[in-house]
Motif scaffolding. Structure first.
Motif, PDB file in Angstrom:
ATOM      1  N   LEU A   1       0.823  -1.204   0.000  1.00 20.94           N
ATOM      2  CA  LEU A   1       0.000   0.000   0.000  1.00 20.94           C
ATOM      3  C   LEU A   1       0.865   1.265   0.000  1.00 20.94           C
ATOM      4  O   LEU A   1       0.515   2.269  -0.621  1.00 20.94           O
ATOM      5  CB  LEU A   1      -0.944  -0.008   1.203  1.00 20.94           C
ATOM      6  N   LYS A   2       2.014   1.194   0.667  1.00 19.30           N
ATOM      7  CA  LYS A   2       2.946   2.326   0.653  1.00 19.30           C
ATOM      8  C   LYS A   2       3.491   2.535  -0.760  1.00 19.30           C
ATOM      9  O   LYS A   2       3.631   3.668  -1.227  1.00 19.30           O
ATOM     10  CB  LYS A   2       4.084   2.069   1.644  1.00 19.30           C
ATOM     11  N   ASP A   3       3.800   1.423  -1.443  1.00 19.09           N
ATOM     12  CA  ASP A   3       4.263   1.517  -2.828  1.00 19.09           C
ATOM     13  C   ASP A   3       3.178   2.091  -3.733  1.00 19.09           C
ATOM     14  O   ASP A   3       3.464   2.851  -4.661  1.00 19.09           O
ATOM     15  CB  ASP A   3       4.684   0.133  -3.337  1.00 19.09           C
ATOM     16  N   TYR A   4       1.940   1.737  -3.453  1.00 22.67           N
ATOM     17  CA  TYR A   4       0.821   2.285  -4.238  1.00 22.67           C
ATOM     18  C   TYR A   4       0.744   3.812  -4.096  1.00 22.67           C
ATOM     19  O   TYR A   4       0.431   4.515  -5.057  1.00 22.67           O
ATOM     20  CB  TYR A   4      -0.508   1.676  -3.775  1.00 22.67           C
ATOM     21  N   GLU A   5       0.994   4.311  -2.885  1.00 13.41           N
ATOM     22  CA  GLU A   5       0.985   5.762  -2.676  1.00 13.41           C
ATOM     23  C   GLU A   5       2.026   6.440  -3.555  1.00 13.41           C
ATOM     24  O   GLU A   5       1.762   7.479  -4.181  1.00 13.41           O
ATOM     25  CB  GLU A   5       1.272   6.079  -1.202  1.00 13.41           C
ATOM     26  N   HIS A   6       3.207   5.853  -3.598  1.00 10.79           N
ATOM     27  CA  HIS A   6       4.280   6.410  -4.434  1.00 10.79           C
ATOM     28  C   HIS A   6       3.897   6.330  -5.908  1.00 10.79           C
ATOM     29  O   HIS A   6       4.131   7.281  -6.672  1.00 10.79           O
ATOM     30  CB  HIS A   6       5.580   5.643  -4.167  1.00 10.79           C
ATOM     31  N   LEU A   7       3.313   5.210  -6.295  1.00  6.60           N
ATOM     32  CA  LEU A   7       2.860   5.023  -7.674  1.00  6.60           C
ATOM     33  C   LEU A   7       1.888   6.126  -8.079  1.00  6.60           C
ATOM     34  O   LEU A   7       2.019   6.731  -9.152  1.00  6.60           O
ATOM     35  CB  LEU A   7       2.186   3.652  -7.808  1.00  6.60           C
ATOM     36  N   GLU A   8       0.925   6.394  -7.218  1.00  6.18           N
ATOM     37  CA  GLU A   8      -0.084   7.413  -7.521  1.00  6.18           C
ATOM     38  C   GLU A   8       0.547   8.797  -7.652  1.00  6.18           C
ATOM     39  O   GLU A   8       0.167   9.583  -8.517  1.00  6.18           O
ATOM     40  CB  GLU A   8      -1.157   7.411  -6.424  1.00  6.18           C
ATOM     41  N   SER A   9       1.538   9.070  -6.826  1.00  4.08           N
ATOM     42  CA  SER A   9       2.208  10.377  -6.905  1.00  4.08           C
ATOM     43  C   SER A   9       2.977  10.513  -8.214  1.00  4.08           C
ATOM     44  O   SER A   9       3.067  11.610  -8.776  1.00  4.08           O
ATOM     45  CB  SER A   9       3.139  10.568  -5.709  1.00  4.08           C
ATOM     46  N   LEU A  10       3.519   9.424  -8.725  1.00  2.90           N
ATOM     47  CA  LEU A  10       4.265   9.458  -9.982  1.00  2.90           C
ATOM     48  C   LEU A  10       3.340   9.652 -11.185  1.00  2.90           C
ATOM     49  O   LEU A  10       3.724  10.281 -12.172  1.00  2.90           O
ATOM     50  CB  LEU A  10       5.071   8.162 -10.158  1.00  2.90           C
ATOM     51  N   LEU A  11       2.132   9.128 -11.090  1.00  7.05           N
ATOM     52  CA  LEU A  11       1.193   9.238 -12.212  1.00  7.05           C
ATOM     53  C   LEU A  11       0.573  10.627 -12.308  1.00  7.05           C
ATOM     54  O   LEU A  11       0.045  10.998 -13.353  1.00  7.05           O
ATOM     55  CB  LEU A  11       0.099   8.178 -12.082  1.00  7.05           C
ATOM     56  N   GLY A  12       0.614  11.386 -11.231  1.00  6.51           N
ATOM     57  CA  GLY A  12       0.089  12.745 -11.278  1.00  6.51           C
ATOM     58  C   GLY A  12      -1.365  12.825 -10.872  1.00  6.51           C
ATOM     59  O   GLY A  12      -2.053  11.816 -10.697  1.00  6.51           O
ATOM     60  N   GLU A  13      -1.827  14.039 -10.725  1.00  2.00           N
ATOM     61  CA  GLU A  13      -3.193  14.290 -10.306  1.00  2.00           C
ATOM     62  C   GLU A  13      -4.180  13.960 -11.432  1.00  2.00           C
ATOM     63  O   GLU A  13      -3.810  13.933 -12.604  1.00  2.00           O
ATOM     64  CB  GLU A  13      -3.360  15.761  -9.921  1.00  2.00           C
ATOM     65  N   PRO A  14      -5.462  13.731 -11.084  1.00  3.15           N
ATOM     66  CA  PRO A  14      -6.489  13.596 -12.131  1.00  3.15           C
ATOM     67  C   PRO A  14      -6.550  14.867 -12.971  1.00  3.15           C
ATOM     68  O   PRO A  14      -6.144  15.941 -12.521  1.00  3.15           O
ATOM     69  CB  PRO A  14      -7.777  13.404 -11.322  1.00  3.15           C
ATOM     70  N   GLY A  15      -7.056  14.746 -14.179  1.00  2.00           N
ATOM     71  CA  GLY A  15      -7.130  15.891 -15.080  1.00  2.00           C
ATOM     72  C   GLY A  15      -6.232  15.750 -16.282  1.00  2.00           C
ATOM     73  O   GLY A  15      -5.924  16.719 -16.975  1.00  2.00           O
ATOM     74  N   CYS A  16      -5.806  14.520 -16.553  1.00  2.00           N
ATOM     75  CA  CYS A  16      -4.891  14.231 -17.659  1.00  2.00           C
ATOM     76  C   CYS A  16      -5.421  14.746 -19.000  1.00  2.00           C
ATOM     77  O   CYS A  16      -4.709  15.429 -19.750  1.00  2.00           O
ATOM     78  CB  CYS A  16      -4.658  12.723 -17.719  1.00  2.00           C
ATOM     79  N   SER A  17      -6.666  14.446 -19.311  1.00  2.36           N
ATOM     80  CA  SER A  17      -7.236  14.831 -20.608  1.00  2.36           C
ATOM     81  C   SER A  17      -7.288  16.345 -20.752  1.00  2.36           C
ATOM     82  O   SER A  17      -6.966  16.898 -21.813  1.00  2.36           O
ATOM     83  CB  SER A  17      -8.641  14.248 -20.765  1.00  2.36           C
ATOM     84  N   LYS A  18      -7.673  17.029 -19.683  1.00  2.62           N
ATOM     85  CA  LYS A  18      -7.750  18.495 -19.710  1.00  2.62           C
ATOM     86  C   LYS A  18      -6.365  19.105 -19.896  1.00  2.62           C
ATOM     87  O   LYS A  18      -6.172  20.045 -20.679  1.00  2.62           O
ATOM     88  CB  LYS A  18      -8.389  19.001 -18.416  1.00  2.62           C
TER      89      LYS A  18
END
Length: 251
Positions: free
Chosen positions: A220-237
């Motif tokens: 779950l800690k690795d998942y947190e890091h993963l999410e931070s690397l992918l960036g915030e929602p709003g990719c299409s915009k």
């Protein structure tokens, strides 16, 4: 990559590991984040409460083991029987398979006979949103499962396993095949691929996830890091805004 360099004026990428690769080949990239962040963020805004999900699908209060066995007949034929054996006898949990409408339902019925595994359709995100642990066929679903913060094991096997396993060991230029591990640069999610996808190994790893507090916490800690690397929602915009900005600057 040579064709991209010759014919593409602007490149937009959705994975952070693509940036150094393209830059190494002299191509500047616009990293905009990953669209899965958008779709999962939007889903969670109106997600069903757990009680409603359980009632709708005839499930009880036991923790849910989610099974995502792929979407093609061949991979389901190889992967689902191993999943079935791995969850057998775990009566403190309820195993639920994410069914795919494009697959003949008889395939699921034939493989799952004499088991207590329930199949639900058109509810994969609902299933992941309420899952305790998951067994997942390698593919985009592994990344989706990670973004739902569900501890998981990634599995995959196709015909010609022994040959493919050998070729993978001598020819693959990356250490891992699942997106979370490639993005993180480490085996955050256990990969049981080809010859490693044996019931005994799946059972052992599943026991670790179900009973090992440290194992779950680390993932779950690795998942947190993963999410931070992918960036915030709003990719299409962000992609659209950057495209407009670039087009205006060329006028």
């Amino acid at each position: 990559v040579k064709k991209i360099r010759n014919f593409v004026d602007e490149l937009f990428t959705i994975f952070p590991f693509e940036i150094p690769f393209y830059k190494k080949h002299g191509i500047d990239v616009n990293y905009v984040g990953n669209p899965l962040m958008d779709s999962i963020h939007e889903f969670k805004k109106n997600a069903k409460p757990k009680a409603e999900f359980l009632k709708e699908h005839g499930l009880d209060e036991r923790p849910v083991l989610a099974l995502l066995a792929g979407s093609r007949k061949q991979e389901i034929n190889y992967i689902l029987p191993v999943m079935k054996q791995a969850v057998a006898g775990r009566d403190d949990y309820q195993a639920v398979l994410a069914g795919v409408n494009a697959v003949d339902k008889k395939l699921y019925t034939d493989i799952l006979q004499n088991s207590n595994i329930k199949v639900i359709y058109n509810a994969t995100y609902d299933l992941l949103n309420n899952a305790h642990t998951a067994l997942v066929a390698s593919g985009t679903a592994v990344l989706e499962t990670a973004l739902f913060n569900v501890p998981q094991i990634a599995m995959y096997k196709v015909e010609g396993g022994i040959v493919i396993h050998y070729l993978k060991d001598i020819g693959l230029k990356i250490k891992w095949v699942t997106l979370p591990n490639i993005i993180l640069g480490k085996e955050a999610v256990k990969e049981l691929i080809q010859n490693d996808m044996k019931v005994k190994k799946v059972n052992a790893e599943l026991n670790n996830l179900l009973n090992g507090i440290a194992c779950r916490r680390n993932m779950l800690k690795d998942y947190e890091h993963l999410e931070s690397l992918l960036g915030e929602p709003g990719c299409s915009k962000r992609a659209a805004e950057r495209m407009v900005e670039l087009l205006k600057s060329d006028q």
